[in-house]
Design an enzyme around this catalytic site. Structure first.
Site, PDB file in Angstrom:
ATOM      1  N   LYS A  43       0.840  -1.200   0.000  1.00 28.86           N
ATOM      2  CA  LYS A  43       0.000   0.000   0.000  1.00 28.86           C
ATOM      3  C   LYS A  43       0.874   1.248   0.000  1.00 28.86           C
ATOM      4  CE  LYS A  43      -3.743  -0.764   2.380  1.00 28.86           C
ATOM      5  NZ  LYS A  43      -4.395  -1.045   3.682  1.00 28.86           N
ATOM      6  N   ARG A 113      -3.593   3.041   8.384  1.00 26.16           N
ATOM      7  CA  ARG A 113      -3.837   1.873   7.535  1.00 26.16           C
ATOM      8  C   ARG A 113      -2.690   0.871   7.606  1.00 26.16           C
ATOM      9  NH1 ARG A 113      -4.814   4.354   1.676  1.00 26.16           N
ATOM     10  NH2 ARG A 113      -6.012   2.410   1.434  1.00 26.16           N
ATOM     11  N   GLY A 122      -8.496  -7.981   4.418  1.00 24.76           N
ATOM     12  CA  GLY A 122      -9.321  -8.029   5.618  1.00 24.76           C
ATOM     13  C   GLY A 122      -8.661  -8.637   6.838  1.00 24.76           C
ATOM     14  N   MET A 124      -5.926  -7.532   8.547  1.00 21.86           N
ATOM     15  CA  MET A 124      -5.457  -6.581   9.552  1.00 21.86           C
ATOM     16  C   MET A 124      -6.408  -5.398   9.591  1.00 21.86           C
ATOM     17  SD  MET A 124      -1.394  -6.764   9.102  1.00 21.86           S
ATOM     18  CE  MET A 124      -1.482  -6.330   7.403  1.00 21.86           C
ATOM     19  N   ARG A 357      -2.852  -1.652  -6.659  1.00 24.59           N
ATOM     20  CA  ARG A 357      -1.989  -2.831  -6.525  1.00 24.59           C
ATOM     21  C   ARG A 357      -2.357  -3.804  -7.640  1.00 24.59           C
ATOM     22  NH1 ARG A 357      -5.196  -4.641  -1.205  1.00 24.59           N
ATOM     23  NH2 ARG A 357      -7.121  -5.195  -2.217  1.00 24.59           N
ATOM     24  N   HIS A 475     -15.673  -9.772   0.818  1.00 21.65           N
ATOM     25  CA  HIS A 475     -14.630 -10.679   1.317  1.00 21.65           C
ATOM     26  C   HIS A 475     -14.701 -12.049   0.650  1.00 21.65           C
ATOM     27  CE1 HIS A 475     -12.956 -13.590   4.250  1.00 21.65           C
ATOM     28  NE2 HIS A 475     -11.988 -12.697   4.291  1.00 21.65           N
ATOM     29  N   ARG A 596       7.872 -46.454 -11.597  1.00 23.15           N
ATOM     30  CA  ARG A 596       7.993 -47.385 -10.473  1.00 23.15           C
ATOM     31  C   ARG A 596       7.505 -48.745 -10.931  1.00 23.15           C
ATOM     32  NH1 ARG A 596       4.887 -43.055  -9.389  1.00 23.15           N
ATOM     33  NH2 ARG A 596       5.551 -41.492  -7.884  1.00 23.15           N
ATOM     34  N   ARG A 652      12.945 -47.503 -12.436  1.00 28.70           N
ATOM     35  CA  ARG A 652      13.529 -47.888 -11.161  1.00 28.70           C
ATOM     36  C   ARG A 652      13.280 -49.364 -10.913  1.00 28.70           C
ATOM     37  NH1 ARG A 652      11.099 -45.251  -5.817  1.00 28.70           N
ATOM     38  NH2 ARG A 652       9.384 -46.640  -6.355  1.00 28.70           N
ATOM     39  N   GLU A 787      18.778 -40.860  -2.096  1.00 32.07           N
ATOM     40  CA  GLU A 787      17.642 -40.690  -1.181  1.00 32.07           C
ATOM     41  C   GLU A 787      17.992 -41.113   0.233  1.00 32.07           C
ATOM     42  OE1 GLU A 787      14.398 -43.203  -2.432  1.00 32.07           O
ATOM     43  OE2 GLU A 787      15.773 -44.689  -3.255  1.00 32.07           O
ATOM     44  N   SER A 806      19.247 -39.361  -9.459  1.00 26.84           N
ATOM     45  CA  SER A 806      17.951 -38.709  -9.337  1.00 26.84           C
ATOM     46  C   SER A 806      17.690 -38.577  -7.848  1.00 26.84           C
ATOM     47  CB  SER A 806      16.869 -39.546 -10.010  1.00 26.84           C
ATOM     48  OG  SER A 806      15.624 -38.935  -9.817  1.00 26.84           O
ATOM     49  N   GLY A 808      15.801 -38.564  -4.718  1.00 30.40           N
ATOM     50  CA  GLY A 808      14.508 -39.046  -4.244  1.00 30.40           C
ATOM     51  C   GLY A 808      14.186 -38.286  -2.968  1.00 30.40           C
ATOM     52  N   THR A 809      13.609 -37.096  -3.137  1.00 31.55           N
ATOM     53  CA  THR A 809      13.501 -36.202  -1.981  1.00 31.55           C
ATOM     54  C   THR A 809      12.423 -36.625  -0.982  1.00 31.55           C
ATOM     55  OG1 THR A 809      12.167 -34.767  -3.375  1.00 31.55           O
ATOM     56  CG2 THR A 809      14.492 -34.176  -3.099  1.00 31.55           C
ATOM     57  N   ASN A 810      11.555 -37.569  -1.354  1.00 35.64           N
ATOM     58  CA  ASN A 810      10.598 -38.047  -0.342  1.00 35.64           C
ATOM     59  C   ASN A 810      11.320 -38.841   0.732  1.00 35.64           C
ATOM     60  OD1 ASN A 810       8.696 -36.965  -2.021  1.00 35.64           O
ATOM     61  ND2 ASN A 810       7.984 -38.911  -2.827  1.00 35.64           N
ATOM     62  N   ASP A 811      12.041 -39.872   0.299  1.00 36.44           N
ATOM     63  CA  ASP A 811      12.791 -40.663   1.271  1.00 36.44           C
ATOM     64  C   ASP A 811      13.907 -39.835   1.901  1.00 36.44           C
ATOM     65  OD1 ASP A 811      11.949 -43.314   1.864  1.00 36.44           O
ATOM     66  OD2 ASP A 811      12.265 -43.842  -0.239  1.00 36.44           O
ATOM     67  N   CYS A 873      13.058 -36.521  -8.406  1.00 34.79           N
ATOM     68  CA  CYS A 873      11.798 -37.182  -8.729  1.00 34.79           C
ATOM     69  C   CYS A 873      10.875 -37.314  -7.517  1.00 34.79           C
ATOM     70  CB  CYS A 873      12.067 -38.557  -9.337  1.00 34.79           C
ATOM     71  SG  CYS A 873      12.900 -39.678  -8.219  1.00 34.79           S
ATOM     72  N   TYR A 893      16.975 -31.544 -14.519  1.00 37.33           N
ATOM     73  CA  TYR A 893      15.527 -31.638 -14.743  1.00 37.33           C
ATOM     74  C   TYR A 893      14.790 -31.882 -13.423  1.00 37.33           C
ATOM     75  CZ  TYR A 893      15.931 -36.706 -14.211  1.00 37.33           C
ATOM     76  OH  TYR A 893      16.161 -37.951 -13.712  1.00 37.33           O
TER      77      TYR A 893
HETATM   78  P1  ADP Z   1      -7.784  -2.626   3.458  1.00 40.36           P
HETATM   79  O1  ADP Z   1      -6.358  -3.018   3.285  1.00 40.36           O
HETATM   80  O2  ADP Z   1      -8.553  -3.519   4.335  1.00 40.36           O
HETATM   81  O3  ADP Z   1      -8.430  -2.328   2.135  1.00 40.36           O
HETATM   82  P2  ADP Z   1      -7.419   0.181   3.714  1.00 40.36           P
HETATM   83  O4  ADP Z   1      -6.336   0.739   4.544  1.00 40.36           O
HETATM   84  O5  ADP Z   1      -7.189   0.182   2.264  1.00 40.36           O
HETATM   85  O6  ADP Z   1      -7.751  -1.257   4.256  1.00 40.36           O
HETATM   86  O7  ADP Z   1      -8.698   1.042   4.080  1.00 40.36           O
HETATM   87  C1  ADP Z   1     -10.012   0.592   4.256  1.00 40.36           C
HETATM   88  C2  ADP Z   1     -10.967   1.517   3.533  1.00 40.36           C
HETATM   89  O8  ADP Z   1     -10.853   2.848   4.003  1.00 40.36           O
HETATM   90  C3  ADP Z   1     -10.711   1.549   2.058  1.00 40.36           C
HETATM   91  O9  ADP Z   1     -11.914   1.531   1.370  1.00 40.36           O
HETATM   92  C4  ADP Z   1     -10.005   2.851   1.861  1.00 40.36           C
HETATM   93  O10 ADP Z   1     -10.232   3.369   0.584  1.00 40.36           O
HETATM   94  C5  ADP Z   1     -10.597   3.738   2.946  1.00 40.36           C
HETATM   95  N1  ADP Z   1      -9.622   4.756   3.347  1.00 40.36           N
HETATM   96  C6  ADP Z   1      -8.391   4.515   3.819  1.00 40.36           C
HETATM   97  N2  ADP Z   1      -7.716   5.672   4.021  1.00 40.36           N
HETATM   98  C7  ADP Z   1      -8.557   6.659   3.656  1.00 40.36           C
HETATM   99  C8  ADP Z   1      -8.434   8.083   3.607  1.00 40.36           C
HETATM  100  N3  ADP Z   1      -7.308   8.690   3.957  1.00 40.36           N
HETATM  101  N4  ADP Z   1      -9.495   8.791   3.201  1.00 40.36           N
HETATM  102  C9  ADP Z   1     -10.640   8.159   2.832  1.00 40.36           C
HETATM  103  N5  ADP Z   1     -10.811   6.832   2.840  1.00 40.36           N
HETATM  104  C10 ADP Z   1      -9.786   6.068   3.245  1.00 40.36           C
HETATM  105 MG    MG Z   2      -7.574  -1.282   0.786  1.00 41.80          MG
HETATM  106 MG    MG Z   3      12.482 -43.920  -2.282  1.00 46.05          MG
END
Ligand code: ADP
Ligand code: MG
Ligand code: MG
Length: 919
Positions: A43, A113, A122, A124, A357, A475, A596, A652, A787, A806, A808-811, A873, A893
Site C-alpha cells: 500500500k 492503515r 481483511g 489486519m 496494486r 470478502h 515405479r 527404477r 535418497e 535422481s 529421491g527427496t521423499n525418502d 523425482c 531436470y
Molecule cells: P484494506 O487493506 O482492508 O483495504 P485500507 O487501509 O485500504 O484497508 O482502508 C479501508 C478503507 O478505508 C478503504 O476503502 C479505503 O479506501 C478507505 N480509506 C483509507 N484511508 C482513507 C483516507 N485517507 N481517506 C478516505 N478513505 C480512506
Molecule cells: Mg484497501
Molecule cells: Mg524412495
C-alpha cells in the site's frame, strides 16, 4: 558475500537515527517508490508511486515494516528517535494538508492503515477519521458547514477505534446505534440527523468509559500512537497468522503503517467511495469493473451493509470524476504492466486515489489477462510469464459441470458470479463445520450470510462458497478468487438461519447436510448434486475436443510455450503406466523421471504371480515365477517408452518391501483360525498356513528401513536380472521399429558405491546378453537414486559408477528428519503452529537440511563426473518454491506427477528468469 553481510549489519543497526523509518508522500513528491514494497508494504509503495506520478493522492506518511519488527523486538515499545521522526513527519503532513491535528477550527483527520508487502484482504485493521475529539468535531463542522457529516464521522471513529484498538466487540456499539434509531423511529442510518448522531457519540463514549474504565482518548497524538500499535499487533492476530500459513508468507516481514489525510466520500450526494479493477478478475475480460456507494466511507463497500452500484453507473452520476478515474487507472495499468485493483474516494466531485496494486485474479483470468496483455503489446512474453502464479494453472484443470446434466435441473436462484468453477457438496453453515465435515471425508459447500476473515479455514477446505449479501468485491468474492474456489455471492433471495442451520429459497427449505451445487461463472444455484466433467483443457488433451475450439486451451498452450523458451530445467513426469505417460507427454513432459516398476505388479492377474515369486523358498522356484512376470513387464515398458516418443525414460528397479504384495498377517491368522475352528483341513488349510508362515518370516518391525530397495536386488539378484531383461528387450524392440530409446536403469536406496557396483555388474551382463540375443546394440544408462543421506555424503564415490543421479527427496526428507512420512501427519501441524517448521517439508523442500544434502550430492557428484545427469523425482518436483531451489543448485531436470507438469513448466521458467544457477 562480504558486501551482503555489511548491508545487513547496517539495516539492523541499533541506532535508528542512522536511517529512515518514516517516508513522506504529498505535494507531488514521495520519499519512496514502487520498488520499496519490502520496506513500505504494498500500500505504502503504491501511494508513493502514484504521488510521484502526479496523481491525486491525499498526503501522508508511511512507517516502515522495520518499525513493526522493532515493536516486537522491543516488547511493544517504539524507540524515542523513531517517535520523533513520526512527529516531524506529522508536522510536514499538517503543512501539506493545511490543517492541524485536534484543531477546533480546521482539524486534520487521518486514516491509520495497515499494509504488508503482500496484500492480506481483511486480515489486519484500518482506522478512519482519527484525530476527531470533542473540539475537533466542532472544528470539522465549522469547516464543512455540515454537522451531520461531522458527527457521523466522529461516531464511526469511536466505533472503529473502540473495536480495533480497545477491543470492544462491535455489537456493543451496534446495540446503542440501533437504540437511537429506534428511539427516533428511523430505519436507515442516513436518516439520523446531527442531534441524533450527537447522542450516538455520547452513548459510544459511555460504552468506552464503562468497558475500559477510562474516558475515550481525546488527544490526537495519543490516539495515533494507540492506533499505530494496534496495527502492529494485528500483524500477529490469529487470522492473519492463519492466512500467512496458507499463502506461505513469512511472519518476519512485518507490516507498515500508513497515516494518511482523510478525504470524505460521505459528505453528501456529490461524494462517493468505491473499488475497482482495470479488467474483470473473475473472467479476465477487458472491461472496467468495480463498485461504488454514494455518500459513504471506504469500509461500507466491502462490509456488504448496503449493496453497491456497479462502476458503470458512476458515469451517469458523477461523469467528470468517472472520466478521470478511467484515465488514471488505464495509465496505472500501463505503468505497472498488470491489472490494477484500486480504491478511490470522490469528495464533492473531486477524485482521490487511495490505493493501487496488482489485482488478485482467478487462474482462468490470469491466463486470459497474460495472453491479452501480450497481444495488446503492453508486456512481452517474458514479462507475461511472470504474471501467472504457477499454482493457479491447476484451476484450469479442475472439472466443470456436465452441461447436459446441469441443464436438467432448474436453478432456484442466481447470485453474483464471483469466482468461476463448479461446486457441489453438502451444505454447512460455519467454517468450523466445513473443516470438521471435510475431515470426515465429506465434500461441503459453505453457505454464509457473508464471510468474515475468521472464516478463512473453512473457505479453504470447502468445494465452494455461497453468500447471501455482499458484492463482487466482498470478502467472500476476493478470497474465493484468490483461492480459486468457486464462489457465488450476494444471492439475496437466500433466507439463511445460521443458528437453525437451514436456509429458505423459493419455497424450499434446505437443511445442513443437503446437497447443493452452483456455478461460479454464471451464478446459478441448484438444489441437487450434479456430476461434473473434465476441464476443457483435459478434453483437448484426450482428443474429445478440438484444440481450435477451445480459446482457453490455446492461451494455456501459448503461455506454456513461452515458458518453455525461457526455462533451463527439463521437465519430466513420474509415470508408471503407458496411459499416465501419454497424459504427461500431452501436458508437455519430455521424459519420465521415475517409472515405479512395482506398480505394474498390481495390474490385473499379476499379484498371484508376484506372490508365487515371493513365496518361493529357493532360487529355482523364484526364477520360474519371474519368467512369467518377464513378458508382462516387457510389454508395460514397451508401452511407456512408446508413449514418450523417444524422450528419456528412467525405470527404477523394485523398491518396496515384499510383504506389501502379500495379504496382511492379522487377516491370515483370522482366516486360518476360522478354517481350523470349522473343521476344514487338507490342501487349502495347508496353503494358508504356508502363506502365513512366509508372511511371518517377512514381517519387519520397521519396513521402511528394512529389506527393500537395492537390498532386494542384492539378496535376490534374479529380480534385477529379470527387470533388466524386460527393459532391454522392450528397448531393443522399439529400436528395431525405428524409435531410438535410451533406457535409464535406476537402482533405488543406494547408500554405498559398493551396493551400486554389485547391481551394475548384473545389469551390464544381462544387457549385453539381451542385445546379443536381439541382434541390436543400444545405448543405456545405469544410475541411482540419491535418497539416503549417506548416498549424498558419498556422492563423489557413487558417481564413479553411476551415470546419473535422481534425488529421491521423499525418502531423503524422511531419513534426514527421521520423520516417518506415514506418521508425520500427527505432529507436523503442531510443529507448524509452534513455528518449529515453516512449512510441511514433504510438500516444499527444506532447503537448509534436505536441500543442503541435495547441494552436496550435486557438488560431490559433479566433481567426480562433470557430465553426470542430475534430476529430482520426489513430490517436490512439482512444487514451485522447491523448483526455484532446484534451479539454484543447477539440476538438469525435475520430475513430477503428470497433472503438475504445466505448473512445473511455468515455475521452471519463472525460476530461470529470477535465479542465477549457483546463487
Ligand atoms: P484494506 O487493506 O482492508 O483495504 P485500507 O487501509 O485500504 O484497508 O482502508 C479501508 C478503507 O478505508 C478503504 O476503502 C479505503 O479506501 C478507505 N480509506 C483509507 N484511508 C482513507 C483516507 N485517507 N481517506 C478516505 N478513505 C480512506
Ligand atoms: Mg484497501
Ligand atoms: Mg524412495
Amino acid at each position: 558475500m562480504a558486501k551482503k553481510t555489511s548491508k545487513k549489519t547496517m539495516s539492523s543497526s541499533s541506532s535508528p537515527k542512522s536511517h529512515k523509518h518514516v517516508y513522506f508522500f504529498g505535494n507531488g513528491k514521495a520519499d519512496g517508490n514502487r520498488h520499496m514494497k519490502d520496506l513500505l508494504g504494498g500500500k505504502g509503495s503504491g501511494l508513493a508511486e502514484m504521488t510521484n506520478a502526479g496523481l491525486p493522492v491525499p498526503p501522508g506518511l508511511t512507517i516502515t515494516t522495520e518499525v513493526c519488527n522493532i515493536y516486537y523486538k522491543e516488547k511493544a515499545k517504539i524507540p524515542a528517535a523513531i517517535e520523533r521522526e513520526i512527529v516531524e513527519n506529522l508536522k510536514k503532513l499538517e503543512k501539506a494538508a493545511g490543517a492541524t491535528l485536534g484543531s477546533s477550527e480546521n482539524p486534520l483527520l487521518v486514516s491509520v492503515r495497515s499494509g504488508a508487502k503482500f496484500s492480506m484482504p481483511g486480515m489486519m485493521d484500518t482506522i478512519l477519521n482519527l484525530g476527531l475529539n470533542d473540539d475537533a468535531v466542532e472544528g470539522l463542522k465549522h469547516r464543512t458547514k455540515n454537522g451531520r457529516f461531522s458527527f457521523d464521522s466522529y461516531r464511526r471513529f469511536i466505533q472503529m477505534f473502540g473495536n480495533v484498538v480497545l477491543e470492544i466487540p462491535k455489537d456493543v456499539f451496534e446495540h446503542e446505534f440501533d437504540a437511537v434509531k429506534k428511539q427516533r423511529n428511523v430505519k436507515l442510518d442516513t436518516e439520523l440527523d446531527e442531534n441524533a448522531l450527537r447522542e450516538v457519540v455520547e452513548r459510544y463514549k459511555g460504552v468506552v468509559a464503562k468497558r475500559t474504565g477510562r474516558a475515550f482518548p481525546q488527544e490526537p497524538h495519543t490516539q495515533l500512537t494507540m492506533a499505530r500499535d494496534a496495527v502492529f499487533r494485528s500483524w500477529m492476530n490469529p487470522r492473519a497468522q492463519e492466512y500467512r500459513r496458507i499463502y506461505d508468507i513469512p511472519d518476519h516481514i512485518g507490516t507498515a503503517v500508513n497515516v494518511q489525510m482523510m478525504v470524505f466520500g460521505n459528505t453528501g450526494e456529490r461524494s462517493a467511495t468505491g473499488v475497482g479493477f482495470t479488467r474483470n478478475p473473475a473472467t479476465g475480460k477487458k472491461e472496467f469493473y468495480g463498485e461504488f456507494l454514494i455518500n459513504a466511507q471506504g469500509e461500507d463497500v466491502v462490509a456488504g451493509i448496503r449493496t453497491p452500484q456497479t462502476i458503470g453507473e458512476l458515469e451517469l452520476v458523477l461523469p467528470n470524476a468517472y472520466k478521470q478515474l478511467r484515465q488514471i487507472t488505464t495509465r496505472l495499468e500501463k505503468h505497472y504492466k498488470d491489472v490494477q485493483d484500486f480504491e478511490f474516494t470522490i469528495q464533492d466531485e473531486r477524485l482521490f486515489m487511495l490505493q493501487t496494486r496488482s489485482g488478485k485474479r482467478t487462474g482462468y483470468a490470469a491466463v486470459i489477462i497474460a495472453t491479452d496483455l501480450v497481444a495488446e503489446h503492453l508486456v512481452t512474453p517474458k514479462e507475461a510469464i511472470l504474471l501467472v502464479d504457477p499454482e493457479a494453472l491447476n484451476q484450469l484443470l479442475a472439472p466443470g459441470f456436465d452441461p447436459a446434466e446441469w441443464k436438467k435441473i432448474p436453478a432456484v436462484t442466481k447470485g453474483l458470479p464471483a469466482s468461476p468453477g463448479a461446486a457441489s457438496g453438502q451444505v454447512v453453515f460455519t467454517a468450523d463445520d466445513a473443516v470438521k465435515w471435510t475431515r470426515e471425508g465429506k465434500q461441503v459447500v459453505l453457505v454464509r450470510r457473508e464471510t468474515v476473515p475468521d472464516d478463512i479455514h473453512g473457505m479453504f477446505v470447502a468445494q465452494g462458497i455461497l453468500t447471501a449479501t455482499g458484492g463482487m468485491t466482498s470478502h467472500a468474492a476476493v478470497v474465493g478468487r484468490q483461492m480459486g474456489k468457486p464462489s457465488v455471492v450476494g444471492a439475496g433471495e437466500l433466507r439463511i438461519d445460521e443458528h437453525g442451520r437451514t436456509f429458505k429459497i423459493g419455497g424450499h427449505t434446505v437443511k445442513e447436510g443437503d446437497y447443493i451445487s452452483f456455478d461460479g461463472l454464471s451464478g446459478e444455484v441448484k438444489l441437487a448434486r450434479v456430476a461434473s466433467k473434465p476441464s476443457e483443457i483435459l478434453q483437448v488433451l484426450d482428443g474429445s475436443l478440438a484444440a481450435k475450439k477451445s480459446d482457453i486451451y490455446l492461451r494455456f498452450e501459448k503461455l506454456l510455450t513461452w515458458a518453455d523458451k525461457y526455462r533451463r530445467l527439463g521437465i519430466r513426469a513420474n509415470a508408471d503406466l503407458p496411459d499416465q505417460a501419454e497424459l504427461a507427454y500431452a501436458f508437455g513432459a519430455r521424459g519420465i523421471g521415475l517409472c515405479r516398476t512395482e506398480h505394474m505388479f498390481f495390474g490385473e492377474g499379476r499379484i498371484p504371480i508376484v506372490q508365487e515369486m515371493i513365496l518361493a523358498d529357493n532360487e529355482a522356484d523364484r526364477r520360474k515365477a519371474l519368467d512369467k512376470l518377464l513378458p508382462l513387464q516387457r510389454d508395460d515398458f514397451y508401452g511407456v517408452f512408446k508413449a514418450m516418443h523417444g524422450s528419456p525414460v528412467t525405470i527404477r528397479t523394485i523398491d518396496p518391501p515384499l510383504h506389501e504384495f502379500l495379504p496382511k498377517r492379522e487377516e491370515l491368522m483370522v482366516e486360518v483360525a476360522v478354517m481350523e475352528a470349522t473343521g476344514k483341513s487338507g490342501r487349502a488349510l495347508e496353503e494358508k498356513k504356508h502363506l502365513l508362515a512366509r508372511v511371518e518370516q517377512l514381517h519387519e518391525f520397521n519396513p521402511m528401513l528394512g529389506h527393500r530397495g537395492v537390498r532386494l536386488g542384492i539378496t535376490y539378484p534374479e529380480i534385477t536380472e529379470m527387470q533388466t531383461r524386460a527393459i532391454m528387450e522392450a528397448a531393443c524392440r522399439l529400436n528395431k521399429e525405428g524409435l531410438k530409446i535410451v533406457p535409464e536403469i535406476m537402482i533405488p536406496l543406494v547408500g554405498s558405491v559398493k551396493e551400486l557396483r554389485d547391481q551394475k555388474v548384473i545389469v551390464d551382463r544381462v544387457a549385453a546378453e539381451t542385445m546379443k540375443a536381439q541382434g541390436v546394440k543400444i545405448k543405456y544408462l545405469v544410475g541411482t537414486m540419491i535418497e539416503i543421506p549417506r548416498g549424498a555424503v558419498t556422492a563423489d564415490q557413487i558417481a564413479q559408477v553411476a551415470q546419473f543421479f535422481s534425488f529421491g527427496t521423499n525418502d531423503l526428507t524422511q531419513l534426514t528428519f527421521g520423520f516417518s512420512r506415514d506418521d508425520a501427519g500427527k505432529f507436523l501441524r503442531i510443529y507448524q503452529e509452534k513455528k518449529i517448521l515453516d512449512k510441511d517439508p514433504f510438500a516444499s523442500i527444506d532447503t537448509e537440511g534436505v536441500g543442503a544434502l541435495v547441494r552436496m550430492g550435486v557438488e560431490r557428484g559433479r566433481k567426480t563426473s562433470p557430465d553426470l545427469k542430475l534430476g529430482i523425482c520426489g513430490e517436490h518436483g512439482g512444487d514451485p518454491s522447491s523448483i526455484h531451489f532446484f534451479e539454484k543448485v543447477g539440476l538438469d531436470y525435475v520430475s513430477c506427477s503428470p497433472y503438475r507438469v504445466p505448473v512445473a513448466r511455468l515455475a521452471a521458467a519463472q525460476a530461470a528468469l529470477s535465479v542465477k544457477v549457483g546463487d
